[in-house]
Design a protein around this motif. Structure first.
Motif, PDB file in Angstrom:
ATOM      1  N   GLU A  35       4.466 -61.627  35.025  1.00  0.00           N
ATOM      2  CA  GLU A  35       4.807 -60.267  34.632  1.00  0.00           C
ATOM      3  C   GLU A  35       4.109 -59.294  35.583  1.00  0.00           C
ATOM      4  N   VAL A  36       4.891 -58.392  36.169  1.00  0.00           N
ATOM      5  CA  VAL A  36       4.348 -57.428  37.117  1.00  0.00           C
ATOM      6  C   VAL A  36       4.438 -56.029  36.519  1.00  0.00           C
ATOM      7  N   THR A  37       3.366 -55.271  36.657  1.00  0.00           N
ATOM      8  CA  THR A  37       3.319 -53.891  36.169  1.00  0.00           C
ATOM      9  C   THR A  37       3.110 -52.945  37.334  1.00  0.00           C
ATOM     10  N   ILE A  38       3.948 -51.933  37.409  1.00  0.00           N
ATOM     11  CA  ILE A  38       3.752 -50.861  38.391  1.00  0.00           C
ATOM     12  C   ILE A  38       4.075 -49.545  37.694  1.00  0.00           C
ATOM     13  N   ALA A  39       3.141 -48.615  37.727  1.00  0.00           N
ATOM     14  CA  ALA A  39       3.310 -47.362  36.988  1.00  0.00           C
ATOM     15  C   ALA A  39       2.358 -46.316  37.542  1.00  0.00           C
ATOM     16  N   ALA A  40       2.566 -45.080  37.102  1.00  0.00           N
ATOM     17  CA  ALA A  40       1.661 -43.994  37.471  1.00  0.00           C
ATOM     18  C   ALA A  40       1.617 -42.985  36.338  1.00  0.00           C
ATOM     19  N   ASP A  41       0.415 -42.661  35.885  1.00  0.00           N
ATOM     20  CA  ASP A  41       0.215 -41.615  34.886  1.00  0.00           C
ATOM     21  C   ASP A  41      -0.100 -40.298  35.588  1.00  0.00           C
ATOM     22  N   PHE A  42       0.460 -39.216  35.070  1.00  0.00           N
ATOM     23  CA  PHE A  42       0.122 -37.870  35.526  1.00  0.00           C
ATOM     24  C   PHE A  42      -0.533 -37.166  34.346  1.00  0.00           C
ATOM     25  N   VAL A  43      -1.796 -36.782  34.489  1.00  0.00           N
ATOM     26  CA  VAL A  43      -2.552 -36.228  33.361  1.00  0.00           C
ATOM     27  C   VAL A  43      -3.080 -34.841  33.695  1.00  0.00           C
ATOM     28  N   SER A  44      -3.168 -34.005  32.663  1.00  0.00           N
ATOM     29  CA  SER A  44      -3.651 -32.636  32.845  1.00  0.00           C
ATOM     30  C   SER A  44      -5.155 -32.585  33.044  1.00  0.00           C
ATOM     31  N   GLN A  45      -5.853 -33.650  32.600  1.00  0.00           N
ATOM     32  CA  GLN A  45      -7.302 -33.730  32.749  1.00  0.00           C
ATOM     33  C   GLN A  45      -7.716 -35.188  32.616  1.00  0.00           C
ATOM     34  N   TYR A  46      -8.689 -35.610  33.434  1.00  0.00           N
ATOM     35  CA  TYR A  46      -9.139 -36.996  33.399  1.00  0.00           C
ATOM     36  C   TYR A  46     -10.371 -37.095  32.510  1.00  0.00           C
ATOM     37  N   ILE A  47     -10.175 -37.616  31.303  1.00  0.00           N
ATOM     38  CA  ILE A  47     -11.270 -37.811  30.354  1.00  0.00           C
ATOM     39  C   ILE A  47     -11.411 -39.305  30.107  1.00  0.00           C
ATOM     40  N   TRP A  48     -12.601 -39.836  30.310  1.00  0.00           N
ATOM     41  CA  TRP A  48     -12.848 -41.271  30.182  1.00  0.00           C
ATOM     42  C   TRP A  48     -14.031 -41.516  29.245  1.00  0.00           C
ATOM     43  N   ARG A  49     -13.764 -42.160  28.135  1.00  0.00           N
ATOM     44  CA  ARG A  49     -14.794 -42.476  27.145  1.00  0.00           C
ATOM     45  C   ARG A  49     -15.567 -41.230  26.703  1.00  0.00           C
ATOM     46  N   GLY A  50     -14.838 -40.123  26.646  1.00  0.00           N
ATOM     47  CA  GLY A  50     -15.436 -38.866  26.214  1.00  0.00           C
ATOM     48  C   GLY A  50     -16.108 -38.080  27.314  1.00  0.00           C
ATOM     49  N   LEU A  51     -16.057 -38.569  28.550  1.00  0.00           N
ATOM     50  CA  LEU A  51     -16.687 -37.889  29.681  1.00  0.00           C
ATOM     51  C   LEU A  51     -15.640 -37.173  30.530  1.00  0.00           C
ATOM     52  N   ASP A  52     -15.968 -35.963  30.970  1.00  0.00           N
ATOM     53  CA  ASP A  52     -15.074 -35.175  31.821  1.00  0.00           C
ATOM     54  C   ASP A  52     -15.208 -35.663  33.265  1.00  0.00           C
ATOM     55  N   CYS A  53     -14.146 -36.325  33.774  1.00  0.00           N
ATOM     56  CA  CYS A  53     -14.184 -36.890  35.130  1.00  0.00           C
ATOM     57  C   CYS A  53     -13.294 -36.148  36.120  1.00  0.00           C
ATOM     58  N   GLY A  54     -12.642 -35.063  35.699  1.00  0.00           N
ATOM     59  CA  GLY A  54     -11.823 -34.331  36.656  1.00  0.00           C
ATOM     60  C   GLY A  54     -10.685 -33.581  35.995  1.00  0.00           C
ATOM     61  N   ASN A  55      -9.943 -32.856  36.829  1.00  0.00           N
ATOM     62  CA  ASN A  55      -8.844 -32.030  36.347  1.00  0.00           C
ATOM     63  C   ASN A  55      -7.515 -32.772  36.484  1.00  0.00           C
ATOM     64  N   VAL A  56      -6.451 -32.063  36.825  1.00  0.00           N
ATOM     65  CA  VAL A  56      -5.125 -32.676  36.953  1.00  0.00           C
ATOM     66  C   VAL A  56      -5.197 -33.850  37.929  1.00  0.00           C
ATOM     67  N   SER A  57      -4.689 -35.018  37.517  1.00  0.00           N
ATOM     68  CA  SER A  57      -4.856 -36.223  38.315  1.00  0.00           C
ATOM     69  C   SER A  57      -3.623 -37.117  38.257  1.00  0.00           C
ATOM     70  N   ILE A  58      -3.478 -37.936  39.302  1.00  0.00           N
ATOM     71  CA  ILE A  58      -2.489 -39.008  39.342  1.00  0.00           C
ATOM     72  C   ILE A  58      -3.247 -40.320  39.222  1.00  0.00           C
ATOM     73  N   GLN A  59      -2.750 -41.208  38.353  1.00  0.00           N
ATOM     74  CA  GLN A  59      -3.452 -42.460  38.081  1.00  0.00           C
ATOM     75  C   GLN A  59      -2.488 -43.644  38.194  1.00  0.00           C
TER      76      GLN A  59
END
Length: 241
Positions: A35-59
């Motif tokens: 099974e192969v996965t290819i995707a991209a998230d576009f987010v208004s803000q990068y929040i990881w485990r409750g920590l602010d890691c950045g603004n608008v981002s491509i993931q």
């Protein structure tokens, strides 16, 4: 060394000849059902485990899974130069509801070079994790065991850890997930001085159908970090084949 190279070339040649002979007699090699996965998230803000890691981002995400084993690459690039740049590699194995694995996180600070593994200045963080999906609830434990980990109150490696509970459910045609994340002890990695709740979140998602064969998942998430007294609202969407 020359003998080893010649031996390896001989193995490749033998394998190629065997494959050709199999094709001649109409035999087919077994299909690998990965099974192969290819995707991209576009987010208004990068929040990881409750920590602010950045603004608008491509993931972006790229992964492959076969018989419970999986390898994946995940990244984050912000639109601003000061935003976090991240590249993570994860290897894991799943059986039933149990998953165990290791993640190599890389950030562009403090060291911008990727292939740099100095114990006291690398930007890599190595984390082991174990999780179990009970169906109505899933639980996961993560611990840093090497790399650029944080420090405890004594100034020593904290072996920073994070515990998370996720509860998925459906409501009003949307898929929801409630999350509780805690840091069990003091570490500068999560900016905690002891046991702390760093993430309380509620996420809703829905697939928006564009054509008969293509849809775009969108999501919105409210996140609170009681430890830092901060709250965030994140919107995003996912593109995938």
């Amino acid at each position: 060394m020359r003998k080893i190279v010649l031996f390896a070339m001989g193995l490749v040649a033998s394998a190629t000849t065997l494959a050709q002979e199999q094709l001649r007699v109409g035999e087919q090699s077994p299909e690998i059902k990965a099974e192969v996965t290819i995707a991209a998230d576009f987010v208004s803000q990068y929040i990881w485990r409750g920590l602010d890691c950045g603004n608008v981002s491509i993931q972006p995400t790229l992964g492959i899974a076969y018989k419970g084993f999986s390898l994946s690459a995940w990244g984050n690039v912000g639109f601003k130069s000061e935003d976090t740049k991240e590249f993570d590699l994860t290897a894991s194995y799943s059986t039933g509801g149990l998953t165990i694995g290791v993640t190599d996180y890389w950030f562009n600070t403090p060291e911008k070079r990727y292939f740099y593994y100095n114990a006291h200045s690398t930007s890599h963080v190595f984390e082991g994790f174990v999780s179990y999906d009970f169906g109505l609830l899933s639980a996961a434990w993560y611990t840093n065991f090497a790399g650029n980990d944080g420090q405890n109150k004594s100034g020593k490696r904290a072996y920073s850890s994070y515990f998370e509970l996720n509860a998925p459910f459906k409501l009003a045609t949307l898929d929801w997930t409630g999350t509780l994340g805690v840091v069990p002890y003091a570490t500068t990695y999560y900016a905690t001085s002891g046991f702390a709740v760093t993430s309380l979140s509620l996420k809703a998602s829905k697939d928006i159908r564009i054509t008969d064969t293509f849809s775009v998942p969108i999501f919105a998430q409210v996140i609170g970090n009681p430890s830092s007294q901060k709250a965030y609202f994140v919107f995003g969407f996912t593109l995938k084949p």
